[in-house]
Design a protein around this motif. Structure first.
Motif, PDB file in Angstrom:
ATOM      1  N   ALA A   1       0.824  -1.214   0.000  1.00 22.36           N
ATOM      2  CA  ALA A   1       0.000   0.000   0.000  1.00 22.36           C
ATOM      3  C   ALA A   1       0.861   1.268   0.000  1.00 22.36           C
ATOM      4  CB  ALA A   1      -0.939  -0.005   1.202  1.00 22.36           C
ATOM      5  N   ARG A   2       1.971   1.231   0.740  1.00 17.49           N
ATOM      6  CA  ARG A   2       2.845   2.417   0.792  1.00 17.49           C
ATOM      7  C   ARG A   2       3.499   2.709  -0.559  1.00 17.49           C
ATOM      8  NH1 ARG A   2       4.015   0.300   5.856  1.00 17.49           N
ATOM      9  NH2 ARG A   2       5.930  -0.652   5.096  1.00 17.49           N
ATOM     10  N   SER A   3       3.564   1.722  -1.438  1.00 19.22           N
ATOM     11  CA  SER A   3       4.162   1.949  -2.761  1.00 19.22           C
ATOM     12  C   SER A   3       3.202   2.694  -3.688  1.00 19.22           C
ATOM     13  CB  SER A   3       4.575   0.612  -3.396  1.00 19.22           C
ATOM     14  OG  SER A   3       3.438  -0.122  -3.823  1.00 19.22           O
ATOM     15  N   TYR A   4       1.977   2.883  -3.253  1.00 24.67           N
ATOM     16  CA  TYR A   4       0.945   3.534  -4.053  1.00 24.67           C
ATOM     17  C   TYR A   4       0.791   4.978  -3.595  1.00 24.67           C
ATOM     18  CZ  TYR A   4      -3.699   4.258  -6.102  1.00 24.67           C
ATOM     19  OH  TYR A   4      -4.768   4.736  -6.820  1.00 24.67           O
ATOM     20  N   PRO A   5       0.836   5.953  -4.521  1.00 26.80           N
ATOM     21  CA  PRO A   5       0.755   7.353  -4.106  1.00 26.80           C
ATOM     22  C   PRO A   5      -0.639   7.798  -3.656  1.00 26.80           C
ATOM     23  CG  PRO A   5       0.892   7.210  -6.487  1.00 26.80           C
ATOM     24  CD  PRO A   5       1.075   5.812  -5.963  1.00 26.80           C
ATOM     25  N   GLY A   6      -1.682   7.089  -4.058  1.00 21.28           N
ATOM     26  CA  GLY A   6      -3.052   7.462  -3.694  1.00 21.28           C
ATOM     27  C   GLY A   6      -3.459   6.899  -2.350  1.00 21.28           C
ATOM     28  N   LYS A   7      -4.701   7.148  -1.993  1.00 18.25           N
ATOM     29  CA  LYS A   7      -5.272   6.622  -0.751  1.00 18.25           C
ATOM     30  C   LYS A   7      -5.709   5.175  -0.977  1.00 18.25           C
ATOM     31  CE  LYS A   7      -5.390  10.559   1.551  1.00 18.25           C
ATOM     32  NZ  LYS A   7      -4.651  10.783   2.763  1.00 18.25           N
ATOM     33  N   ILE A   8      -5.487   4.337   0.021  1.00 17.60           N
ATOM     34  CA  ILE A   8      -5.926   2.947  -0.053  1.00 17.60           C
ATOM     35  C   ILE A   8      -6.402   2.518   1.328  1.00 17.60           C
ATOM     36  CG2 ILE A   8      -3.584   2.039   0.223  1.00 17.60           C
ATOM     37  CD1 ILE A   8      -4.539  -0.150  -1.860  1.00 17.60           C
ATOM     38  N   TYR A   9      -7.574   1.903   1.346  1.00 14.44           N
ATOM     39  CA  TYR A   9      -8.228   1.560   2.609  1.00 14.44           C
ATOM     40  C   TYR A   9      -8.596   0.081   2.653  1.00 14.44           C
ATOM     41  CZ  TYR A   9      -8.934   6.614   2.651  1.00 14.44           C
ATOM     42  OH  TYR A   9      -8.731   7.968   2.605  1.00 14.44           O
ATOM     43  N   LEU A  10      -8.638  -0.448   3.872  1.00  9.11           N
ATOM     44  CA  LEU A  10      -9.207  -1.765   4.142  1.00  9.11           C
ATOM     45  C   LEU A  10     -10.407  -1.530   5.042  1.00  9.11           C
ATOM     46  CD1 LEU A  10      -6.073  -3.943   5.016  1.00  9.11           C
ATOM     47  CD2 LEU A  10      -7.156  -3.607   2.798  1.00  9.11           C
ATOM     48  N   GLU A  11     -11.458  -2.333   4.845  1.00  7.41           N
ATOM     49  CA  GLU A  11     -12.663  -2.165   5.638  1.00  7.41           C
ATOM     50  C   GLU A  11     -13.234  -3.522   6.027  1.00  7.41           C
ATOM     51  OE1 GLU A  11     -17.093  -0.180   5.201  1.00  7.41           O
ATOM     52  OE2 GLU A  11     -15.523   0.354   3.775  1.00  7.41           O
ATOM     53  N   LYS A  12     -13.669  -3.609   7.276  1.00 10.09           N
ATOM     54  CA  LYS A  12     -14.332  -4.820   7.789  1.00 10.09           C
ATOM     55  C   LYS A  12     -15.451  -4.389   8.714  1.00 10.09           C
ATOM     56  CE  LYS A  12     -13.682  -7.905  11.511  1.00 10.09           C
ATOM     57  NZ  LYS A  12     -12.791  -8.456  12.485  1.00 10.09           N
ATOM     58  N   GLY A  13     -16.663  -4.816   8.397  1.00 15.58           N
ATOM     59  CA  GLY A  13     -17.802  -4.545   9.275  1.00 15.58           C
ATOM     60  C   GLY A  13     -18.003  -3.083   9.613  1.00 15.58           C
ATOM     61  N   GLY A  14     -17.754  -2.202   8.676  1.00 13.28           N
ATOM     62  CA  GLY A  14     -17.931  -0.774   8.914  1.00 13.28           C
ATOM     63  C   GLY A  14     -16.703  -0.072   9.461  1.00 13.28           C
ATOM     64  N   ALA A  15     -15.729  -0.827   9.972  1.00 14.49           N
ATOM     65  CA  ALA A  15     -14.475  -0.226  10.449  1.00 14.49           C
ATOM     66  C   ALA A  15     -13.533  -0.090   9.253  1.00 14.49           C
ATOM     67  CB  ALA A  15     -13.837  -1.098  11.515  1.00 14.49           C
ATOM     68  N   ARG A  16     -12.952   1.075   9.091  1.00 11.42           N
ATOM     69  CA  ARG A  16     -12.098   1.363   7.937  1.00 11.42           C
ATOM     70  C   ARG A  16     -10.731   1.832   8.419  1.00 11.42           C
ATOM     71  NH1 ARG A  16     -13.746   5.842   3.383  1.00 11.42           N
ATOM     72  NH2 ARG A  16     -12.367   5.072   1.759  1.00 11.42           N
ATOM     73  N   CYS A  17      -9.678   1.404   7.710  1.00 12.27           N
ATOM     74  CA  CYS A  17      -8.335   1.832   8.107  1.00 12.27           C
ATOM     75  C   CYS A  17      -7.503   2.195   6.891  1.00 12.27           C
ATOM     76  CB  CYS A  17      -7.643   0.739   8.921  1.00 12.27           C
ATOM     77  SG  CYS A  17      -6.970  -0.607   7.939  1.00 12.27           S
ATOM     78  N   ASP A  18      -6.456   2.951   7.145  1.00  9.82           N
ATOM     79  CA  ASP A  18      -5.453   3.288   6.140  1.00  9.82           C
ATOM     80  C   ASP A  18      -4.569   2.060   5.958  1.00  9.82           C
ATOM     81  OD1 ASP A  18      -3.293   4.211   4.664  1.00  9.82           O
ATOM     82  OD2 ASP A  18      -2.875   5.908   5.982  1.00  9.82           O
TER      83      ASP A  18
END
Length: 86
Positions: free
Chosen positions: A24-41
């Motif tokens: 994910a850090r190799s990507y210049p844009g925003k990228i998120y993971l989400e589970k059950g409504g909880a979202r993270c960078d």
């Protein structure tokens, strides 16, 4: 957006979380993971681990920006590959 079912018996623990964050850090844009409504960078390993992804959970990967779908597929491949080696 891609949905991935976690199949590794140990879930997404430190090693695979580190791999996901590194990709994910190799990507210049925003990228998120989400589970059950909880979202993270996805670039932050502690945030990824805080989702507590266990075997059977479904995680949603969302990348915003140019080539976002390619990045989503890279993270999906890493998770699926790790699932097979566990």
């Amino acid at each position: 957006m891609i949905q991935i079912k976690i199949t590794a018996k140990n879930g997404l623990h430190a090693r695979p979380a580190s791999l996901v964050a590194s990709i994910a850090r190799s990507y210049p844009g925003k990228i998120y993971l989400e589970k059950g409504g909880a979202r993270c960078d996805a670039k932050n390993i502690l945030s990824v681990m805080a989702l507590e992804l266990t075997c059977g959970d479904v995680v949603i990967v969302t990348a915003c920006g140019e080539h976002g779908s390619l990045m989503e597929k890279r993270i999906e491949a890493a998770i699926r590959n790790f699932d097979q080696t566990e």
